[in-house]
Motif scaffolding. Structure first.
Motif, short mmCIF file in Angstrom:
data_model
loop_
_atom_site.label_atom_id
_atom_site.label_comp_id
_atom_site.label_asym_id
_atom_site.label_seq_id
_atom_site.Cartn_x
_atom_site.Cartn_y
_atom_site.Cartn_z
N ARG A 6 0.87 -1.40 -0.05
CA ARG A 6 -0.05 -0.02 0.18
C ARG A 6 1.09 1.19 0.03
N LEU A 7 0.18 2.41 -0.54
CA LEU A 7 1.01 3.72 -0.47
C LEU A 7 0.09 4.41 0.62
N ARG A 8 0.81 5.38 1.33
CA ARG A 8 0.07 6.21 2.19
C ARG A 8 0.74 7.25 2.39
N PRO A 9 0.29 8.34 2.78
CA PRO A 9 0.75 9.67 2.87
C PRO A 9 2.00 9.44 3.93
N VAL A 10 3.05 10.22 3.72
CA VAL A 10 4.19 9.98 4.89
C VAL A 10 3.77 10.67 6.31
N VAL A 11 4.06 9.94 7.39
CA VAL A 11 3.92 10.60 8.61
C VAL A 11 5.48 10.77 9.37
N GLU A 12 5.49 11.42 10.34
CA GLU A 12 6.82 11.80 11.07
C GLU A 12 7.54 10.55 11.34
N ASP A 13 6.70 9.51 11.88
CA ASP A 13 7.51 8.10 11.91
C ASP A 13 8.11 7.59 10.97
N ASP A 14 7.65 7.55 9.91
CA ASP A 14 8.23 7.18 8.66
C ASP A 14 9.48 7.38 8.37
N ILE A 57 4.64 18.37 -4.63
CA ILE A 57 5.30 17.04 -4.54
C ILE A 57 4.38 16.16 -3.73
N VAL A 58 4.43 15.02 -4.48
CA VAL A 58 3.64 13.84 -4.04
C VAL A 58 4.62 12.84 -3.41
N ALA A 59 4.67 12.77 -2.06
CA ALA A 59 5.35 11.73 -1.40
C ALA A 59 4.59 10.70 -0.63
N ARG A 60 4.75 9.50 -1.07
CA ARG A 60 4.28 8.32 -0.30
C ARG A 60 4.90 7.34 0.24
N THR A 61 4.48 6.93 1.38
CA THR A 61 5.15 5.73 2.24
C THR A 61 4.76 4.58 1.52
N VAL A 62 5.81 3.46 1.23
CA VAL A 62 5.28 2.27 0.87
C VAL A 62 5.43 1.32 2.01
N THR A 63 4.30 0.47 2.05
CA THR A 63 4.11 -0.41 3.23
C THR A 63 3.74 -1.67 2.71
N VAL A 64 4.41 -2.94 3.25
CA VAL A 64 3.80 -4.33 2.76
C VAL A 64 3.49 -4.92 4.06
N ASP A 65 2.60 -5.40 4.27
CA ASP A 65 1.79 -6.15 5.20
C ASP A 65 1.95 -5.38 6.54
N VAL A 67 4.29 -3.09 7.00
CA VAL A 67 5.74 -2.62 7.33
C VAL A 67 6.16 -1.63 6.56
N VAL A 68 6.83 -0.57 6.94
CA VAL A 68 7.60 0.45 6.03
C VAL A 68 8.53 -0.20 5.41
N VAL A 69 8.76 -0.22 3.88
CA VAL A 69 9.61 -0.65 2.90
C VAL A 69 10.27 0.18 2.28
N GLY A 70 9.75 1.49 2.14
CA GLY A 70 10.26 2.69 1.42
C GLY A 70 9.36 3.57 1.12
N HIS A 71 9.72 4.40 0.06
CA HIS A 71 9.04 5.77 -0.30
C HIS A 71 8.89 5.73 -1.87
N VAL A 72 8.02 6.48 -2.34
CA VAL A 72 7.89 6.66 -3.86
C VAL A 72 7.51 8.31 -3.70
N HIS A 96 8.46 -5.26 -5.08
CA HIS A 96 7.96 -3.79 -4.46
C HIS A 96 8.17 -2.71 -4.88
N ALA A 97 9.09 -2.35 -5.82
CA ALA A 97 9.53 -1.08 -6.37
C ALA A 97 8.56 -1.10 -7.54
N THR A 98 8.47 -2.24 -8.28
CA THR A 98 7.52 -2.14 -9.58
C THR A 98 6.07 -2.05 -8.87
N ARG A 99 5.77 -2.53 -7.90
CA ARG A 99 4.31 -2.47 -7.57
C ARG A 99 4.07 -0.92 -6.96
N ALA A 100 5.09 -0.35 -6.23
CA ALA A 100 5.01 1.08 -5.56
C ALA A 100 5.05 1.91 -6.61
#
Length: 159
Positions: A6-14, A57-65, A67-72, A96-100
């Motif tokens: 999933r992509l979601r907005p970046v939060v400070e903890d990310d 700028i569109v910044a998104r956190t990438v999570t898998v199950d 868990v934060v695995v990166g950003h796009v 994950h990179a392709t899907r994100a």
């Protein structure tokens, strides 16, 4: 390709996770065009404040199950929009990179979009091609993570 990505907005903890991803020497070498000092927390914080406060700028956190695995990202460069992504090296090779990036491309509908990757970063080139980007040229620029100029592909997505 496994897991609920999933992509979601970046939060400070990310940002704690993103900083840990950024200081990985192998990931930096592959990315090539990184910050001059990936271990500088002040520069990191300044960079992310700019990313998160610029409405262009569109910044998104990438999570898998969960868990934060990166950003796009999608961000303006002159009159163009470029995309970028960073997946934690511990999660490489799982699609994950392709899907994100595919998910980001569904959200960011303006075209054309551009991307860049070091010519020897075969995995990143494959991600971009799978997402529909085509090589439109080459460039050469200084890559801080490598300490010298590096050839890069310039890619574009029109559809």
């Amino acid at each position: 390709m496994t897991g609920d990505l999933r992509l979601r907005p970046v939060v400070e903890d990310d940002l704690v996770e993103f900083f840990a991803h950024q200081v990985d020497p192998e990931a930096n070498r592959m990315a090539a065009f990184t910050t001059p000092d990936p271990a500088d927390p002040r520069a990191f914080a300044t960079h992310w404040v700019r990313l998160l406060t610029d409405p262009a700028i569109v910044a998104r956190t990438v999570t898998v199950d969960g868990v934060v695995v990166g950003h796009v990202l999608a961000f303006p460069v002159g009159t163009s929009t470029e995309v970028s992504y960073w997946i934690d090296r511990r999660h490489w090779g799982r699609g994950h990179a392709t899907r994100a990036l595919s998910a980001l491309l569904r959200e960011v509908t303006r075209r054309p979009l551009r991307a860049r990757t070091a010519v020897d970063n075969h995995a990143s080139l494959a991600v971009l091609r799978r997402c529909g980007f085509v090589v439109t040229g080459t460039d050469r620029a200084y890559a801080p993570a490598r300490g010298h100029d590096v050839d890069e592909y310039v890619l574009e997505l029109t559809g």
